[in-house]
Design a protein around this motif. Structure first.
Motif, PDB file in Angstrom:
ATOM      1  N   ARG A  56       0.838  -1.213   0.000  1.00  0.00           N
ATOM      2  CA  ARG A  56       0.000   0.000   0.000  1.00  0.00           C
ATOM      3  C   ARG A  56       0.871   1.260   0.000  1.00  0.00           C
ATOM      4  N   ILE A  57       1.852   1.255  -0.875  1.00  0.00           N
ATOM      5  CA  ILE A  57       2.799   2.365  -0.954  1.00  0.00           C
ATOM      6  C   ILE A  57       2.127   3.586  -1.591  1.00  0.00           C
ATOM      7  N   GLU A  58       2.356   4.731  -0.970  1.00  0.00           N
ATOM      8  CA  GLU A  58       1.909   6.005  -1.542  1.00  0.00           C
ATOM      9  C   GLU A  58       3.080   6.973  -1.555  1.00  0.00           C
ATOM     10  N   VAL A  59       3.256   7.652  -2.667  1.00  0.00           N
ATOM     11  CA  VAL A  59       4.298   8.661  -2.807  1.00  0.00           C
ATOM     12  C   VAL A  59       3.679   9.878  -3.478  1.00  0.00           C
ATOM     13  N   HIS A  60       3.763  11.012  -2.821  1.00  0.00           N
ATOM     14  CA  HIS A  60       3.154  12.230  -3.359  1.00  0.00           C
ATOM     15  C   HIS A  60       4.094  13.407  -3.158  1.00  0.00           C
ATOM     16  N   GLU A  61       3.923  14.413  -4.004  1.00  0.00           N
ATOM     17  CA  GLU A  61       4.674  15.659  -3.891  1.00  0.00           C
ATOM     18  C   GLU A  61       3.703  16.837  -3.938  1.00  0.00           C
ATOM     19  N   TRP A  62       3.954  17.817  -3.078  1.00  0.00           N
ATOM     20  CA  TRP A  62       3.193  19.058  -3.084  1.00  0.00           C
ATOM     21  C   TRP A  62       4.167  20.225  -3.088  1.00  0.00           C
ATOM     22  N   PRO A  63       3.934  21.216  -3.924  1.00  0.00           N
ATOM     23  CA  PRO A  63       4.840  22.372  -3.952  1.00  0.00           C
ATOM     24  C   PRO A  63       4.639  23.268  -2.744  1.00  0.00           C
ATOM     25  N   LEU A  64       5.727  23.908  -2.328  1.00  0.00           N
ATOM     26  CA  LEU A  64       5.696  24.867  -1.223  1.00  0.00           C
ATOM     27  C   LEU A  64       6.519  26.076  -1.641  1.00  0.00           C
ATOM     28  N   GLU A  65       5.872  27.235  -1.755  1.00  0.00           N
ATOM     29  CA  GLU A  65       6.593  28.450  -2.147  1.00  0.00           C
ATOM     30  C   GLU A  65       7.238  29.098  -0.919  1.00  0.00           C
ATOM     31  N   ILE A  66       8.507  29.441  -1.064  1.00  0.00           N
ATOM     32  CA  ILE A  66       9.261  30.109  -0.001  1.00  0.00           C
ATOM     33  C   ILE A  66       9.516  31.552  -0.443  1.00  0.00           C
ATOM     34  N   SER A 118      15.137  36.035 -11.226  1.00  0.00           N
ATOM     35  CA  SER A 118      15.480  34.946 -12.146  1.00  0.00           C
ATOM     36  C   SER A 118      15.228  33.567 -11.555  1.00  0.00           C
ATOM     37  N   PHE A 119      15.026  33.495 -10.236  1.00  0.00           N
ATOM     38  CA  PHE A 119      14.806  32.167  -9.648  1.00  0.00           C
ATOM     39  C   PHE A 119      13.604  32.113  -8.705  1.00  0.00           C
ATOM     40  N   THR A 120      12.759  33.135  -8.777  1.00  0.00           N
ATOM     41  CA  THR A 120      11.519  33.082  -8.016  1.00  0.00           C
ATOM     42  C   THR A 120      10.345  32.943  -8.983  1.00  0.00           C
ATOM     43  N   PRO A 121       9.234  32.313  -8.556  1.00  0.00           N
ATOM     44  CA  PRO A 121       8.988  31.831  -7.197  1.00  0.00           C
ATOM     45  C   PRO A 121       9.924  30.678  -6.824  1.00  0.00           C
ATOM     46  N   LEU A 122      10.340  30.702  -5.579  1.00  0.00           N
ATOM     47  CA  LEU A 122      11.244  29.694  -5.035  1.00  0.00           C
ATOM     48  C   LEU A 122      10.382  28.541  -4.512  1.00  0.00           C
ATOM     49  N   ILE A 123      10.422  27.426  -5.222  1.00  0.00           N
ATOM     50  CA  ILE A 123       9.501  26.325  -4.936  1.00  0.00           C
ATOM     51  C   ILE A 123      10.243  25.107  -4.397  1.00  0.00           C
ATOM     52  N   ALA A 124       9.803  24.635  -3.225  1.00  0.00           N
ATOM     53  CA  ALA A 124      10.276  23.366  -2.681  1.00  0.00           C
ATOM     54  C   ALA A 124       9.240  22.289  -2.989  1.00  0.00           C
ATOM     55  N   GLN A 125       9.704  21.065  -3.126  1.00  0.00           N
ATOM     56  CA  GLN A 125       8.806  19.935  -3.342  1.00  0.00           C
ATOM     57  C   GLN A 125       8.697  19.135  -2.045  1.00  0.00           C
TER      58      GLN A 125
END
Length: 279
Positions: A195-205, A250-257
């Motif tokens: 029952r493996i689940e892998v998800h990604e959600w963006p987070l703006e810094i 040049s590098f914003t929005p700064l997005i983490a996964q």
């Protein structure tokens, strides 16, 4: 399973002021199946996000053990705890090599933990797997590959323009070393999780230019320090990063996964290893 109590809001909510750990913890809790009386091992627990919340949810019939390598962070967690939640304990232990006295538990969690599984992430997960009861769940989060991609590209362009080939190589190795969501899934599959689940959600810094970027409370003390480590000459590093800091557009929005890995140990797996020790 006994349902969690819903009649009152938590007395130990996730800290609203923490714009890094809390958003990752929210993703972790979204996938974690808790119940009253559960035993939980929280690895790389740091200051206690989300260990305090977990302890409140499992109640006094449960047990939560938070472990971390930083005595300083654990001291802050204990100071915040005082005499509350006596079924929550903290210990300075290395999750990459857990001693046999660490109990077998119902749930293993680790917020922002996977980056600390180095150098052998699969081996670390295997050790955690061995401390999980058959039928138990593991949920961990980490900033996955793709985090701050635009920033790394901007730094690489600056290095290329200055002919800093050795620093470019170190930077490329650093970026490539960050695990991807697909790699995380592969680890769980190799270990036999179900029952493996892998998800990604963006987070703006959010960040501003100049000093506000170079001394950003999330970026400095982690990501940017790792970039500085790519340089032999810290004077050159300061010059490069100062130039980059005034080009935030040049590098914003700064997005983490925000990546979350969730898996369940087979109900019949490792039954001979199960033990009833408490945290």
């Amino acid at each position: 399973m006994i349902a969690l109590r819903q009649e009152a809001p938590p007395c130990w909510p996730l800290p609203e002021h923490d714009r890094w750990s809390t958003p990752f913890a929210e993703v972790l809790l979204r996938h974690l199946d808790l119940f009253l009386g559960a035993t939980v091992l929280d690895v790389a627990c740091g200051h206690g996000t989300p260990a305090f919340y977990l302890a409140e949810q499992v109640g006094p019939s449960g047990q939560v053990l938070g472990i971390d390598l930083s005595e300083q962070k654990l001291a802050r967690a204990r100071e915040a705890q005082k005499l509350d939640l006596p079924w929550l304990h903290f210990a300075c232990l290395d999750m990459r090599s857990l001693p046999s006295r660490v109990p077998i538990v119902d749930r293993i969690t680790g917020n922002l933990s996977v980056l600390f599984f180095r150098p052998n992430r699969l081996g670390t997960l295997r050790g955690l797997f061995d401390h999980l009861k058959p039928g138990g769940q593991l949920v961990v989060t980490f900033p996955s590959r793709g985090t701050f991609t635009l920033l790394w590209r901007r730094i690489d362009r600056e290095l290329a323009a200055r002919g800093l080939d050795e620093e470019r190589r170190y930077l490329a190795e650093y970026v490539a070393e960050r695990p991807s969501a697909d790699e995380g899934r592969a680890w769980l599959e190799v270990l036999g999780f179900e029952r493996i689940e892998v998800h990604e959600w963006p987070l703006e810094i959010p960040t501003g230019p100049g000093r506000s970027f170079l001394h950003h409370p999330i970026l400095r003390g982690g990501f940017l320090d790792d970039v500085y480590d790519c340089f032999d000459d810290q004077g050159v590093a300061e010059e490069v990063m100062r130039r980059v800091s005034y080009d935030v557009g040049s590098f914003t929005p700064l997005i983490a996964q925000r990546c979350v890995l969730s898996g369940w140990k087979k109900a019949g797996a490792g039954a001979a290893l199960a033990k009833t020790a408490t945290c």
